[in-house]
Design an enzyme around this catalytic site. Structure first.
Site, short mmCIF file in Angstrom:
data_model
loop_
_atom_site.label_atom_id
_atom_site.label_comp_id
_atom_site.label_asym_id
_atom_site.label_seq_id
_atom_site.Cartn_x
_atom_site.Cartn_y
_atom_site.Cartn_z
N LYS A 133 20.98 44.79 37.23
CA LYS A 133 21.88 45.78 36.74
C LYS A 133 21.07 47.31 36.36
O LYS A 133 21.48 48.24 36.49
CB LYS A 133 22.46 45.36 35.29
CG LYS A 133 23.32 44.26 35.57
CD LYS A 133 24.21 43.82 34.32
CE LYS A 133 24.94 42.59 34.47
NZ LYS A 133 25.52 42.29 33.20
N ASP A 148 30.63 45.38 30.86
CA ASP A 148 30.44 44.45 29.87
C ASP A 148 30.72 44.53 28.46
O ASP A 148 31.45 43.83 27.90
CB ASP A 148 28.86 44.03 30.01
CG ASP A 148 28.63 43.33 31.40
OD1 ASP A 148 29.47 42.72 32.01
OD2 ASP A 148 27.34 43.42 31.66
P1 NAP Z 1 18.03 39.56 29.52
O1 NAP Z 1 18.03 41.00 29.72
O2 NAP Z 1 17.33 38.65 30.34
O3 NAP Z 1 17.96 39.26 28.06
C1 NAP Z 1 17.56 38.01 27.38
C2 NAP Z 1 17.38 38.02 25.89
O4 NAP Z 1 17.46 36.61 25.43
C3 NAP Z 1 16.30 38.59 25.20
O5 NAP Z 1 16.59 39.33 24.01
C4 NAP Z 1 15.48 37.35 24.94
O6 NAP Z 1 14.31 37.47 24.06
C5 NAP Z 1 16.43 36.52 24.46
N1 NAP Z 1 16.08 34.90 24.66
C6 NAP Z 1 15.78 34.32 26.02
N2 NAP Z 1 15.61 32.97 25.74
C7 NAP Z 1 15.71 32.80 24.26
C8 NAP Z 1 15.63 31.71 23.15
N3 NAP Z 1 15.05 30.41 23.93
N4 NAP Z 1 15.36 32.15 22.06
C9 NAP Z 1 15.91 33.20 21.69
N5 NAP Z 1 16.16 34.11 22.34
C10 NAP Z 1 16.06 34.19 23.71
O7 NAP Z 1 19.52 38.82 29.59
P2 NAP Z 1 21.24 39.53 29.67
O8 NAP Z 1 21.42 39.90 30.65
O9 NAP Z 1 20.87 40.18 28.19
O10 NAP Z 1 21.89 38.21 29.30
C11 NAP Z 1 22.00 37.40 28.06
C12 NAP Z 1 23.12 36.53 27.93
O11 NAP Z 1 24.37 37.09 28.30
C13 NAP Z 1 22.99 35.28 29.24
O12 NAP Z 1 23.22 34.19 28.76
C14 NAP Z 1 24.17 35.72 30.02
O13 NAP Z 1 24.61 34.71 30.91
C15 NAP Z 1 25.08 36.51 29.10
N6 NAP Z 1 26.05 37.14 29.67
C16 NAP Z 1 27.39 37.15 29.55
C17 NAP Z 1 28.23 38.00 30.31
C18 NAP Z 1 29.80 37.60 30.23
O14 NAP Z 1 30.63 38.27 30.95
N7 NAP Z 1 30.09 36.52 29.62
C19 NAP Z 1 27.88 39.33 30.77
C20 NAP Z 1 26.64 39.64 30.62
C21 NAP Z 1 25.66 38.60 30.03
P3 NAP Z 1 13.13 38.17 24.01
O15 NAP Z 1 13.04 39.45 24.11
O16 NAP Z 1 12.29 37.52 22.94
O17 NAP Z 1 12.45 37.60 25.37
#
Ligand code: NAP
Length: 265
Positions: free
Chosen positions: A66, A102
């Protein structure tokens, strides 16, 4: 027939082709929506080649591209700029317009299907990655009483809170006092819930996990067990963000209710 692509890695599990297929059928349109799994690091070259070979009208972009997509676009919307990410690209000649649907997808699902207003609410967003950014950019204009962001790595929460003009707290400092709790971490991908205290759900009206699955996610189970009255996953957001993309590309607004019912079923 207009062509649209989903670009990401991995993408084989994605529901987006089914969702856009249902939207098109509902709107009596014919579209060709395909997924392309791109090796990390190769996004810009790959998209350039695809545009030359296939002449697509638009593309959705998912993890982990993205931010690359935002760099690739010749023009991006204000909401894509504040989210720092593009999930919807529209191609027109040499121009590439980037948007981020989003956050709007999350708000539309919460206020529409779930019937929950953000006005005057105390909101906790857990996570400081791309999804948290998109959601924060959208909820900041919804009249919330207070927005707090918390993250496992506190530095990322502080930076994001400063940028968005909201509060921050470390996981260990979280207590009660949230009406809406949003899990925007990717912990669900490893079948886990973020290590937040269960007390955050004491006064909570709804806990939303952006992650979605066939059965309640670990975060949803934790919230329910901790006393939260209502839990939702991210399927509704996924469908609503797709509906926003569909509208941007084709000018039609599909009815998302039957699509949600079909996919949930
Ligand atoms: P990202 O940019 O990789 O960010 C990941 C985040 O999760 C970071 O803040 C990370 O914290 C945290 N994290 C990862 N593992 C963790 C754990 N075990 N305990 C606590 N914190 C943890 O990912 P993203 O794009 O933001 O996506 C996040 C989620 O949103 C995903 O599950 C994705 O599938 C979902 N999502 C859903 C939609 C939808 O349409 N439903 C759209 C977009 C995203 P740190 O900074 O400490 O590493």
């Amino acid at each position: 027939m207009k062509k649209f692509f989903l670009l990401g890695h991995p993408v084989s599990h994605s529901l987006s082709p089914r969702i856009h297929g249902m939207f098109a059928e509902q709107c009596h349109m014919q579209i060709d929506y395909r997924t392309y799994d791109i090796e990390p690091g190769g996004f810009i070259d790959y998209v350039g080649r695809l545009r030359l070979e296939e002449n697509p009208a638009g593309a959705n972009v998912t993890l982990p591209f993205k931010r690359d997509a935002a760099d690739y676009c010749t023009e991006i919307t204000e909401r894509a700029r504040s989210a720092g990410a593009v999930n919807t690209m529209t191609f027109s000649g040499n121009h590439v317009y980037g948007d981020n649907t989003d956050g709007a997808g999350f708000v539309n699902d919460l206020t529409g299907r779930c019937g929950v207003s953000l006005l005057g609410k105390r909101v906790l967003v857990i996570g400081a990655g791309g999804a948290a950014r998109g959601v924060l950019a959208a909820i900041c204009s919804q009249g919330c009483a207070r927005i707090t962001v918390s993250n496992r790595t506190i530095g990322a929460a502080i930076a994001l809170a400063d940028e968005m003009g909201v509060h921050y707290a470390a996981f260990t400092d979280l207590t009660t006092g949230y009406d809406i709790v949003i899990n925007a971490t990717s912990a669900g991908l490893s079948n886990a819930s973020p290590a937040v205290p269960g007390t955050i759900f004491k006064d909570c009206e709804i806990a939303c996990d952006l992650f979605y699955a066939k059965t309640p996610t670990p975060f949803m189970r934790f919230a329910s067990e901790s006393g939260c009255r209502r839990v939702e996953d991210g399927l509704g957001m996924l469908i609503e963000q797709a509906a926003e993309s569909f509208h941007i590309w084709l000018g039609a607004r599909p009815d998302t209710k039957p699509v949600y019912a079909a996919l949930r079923g």
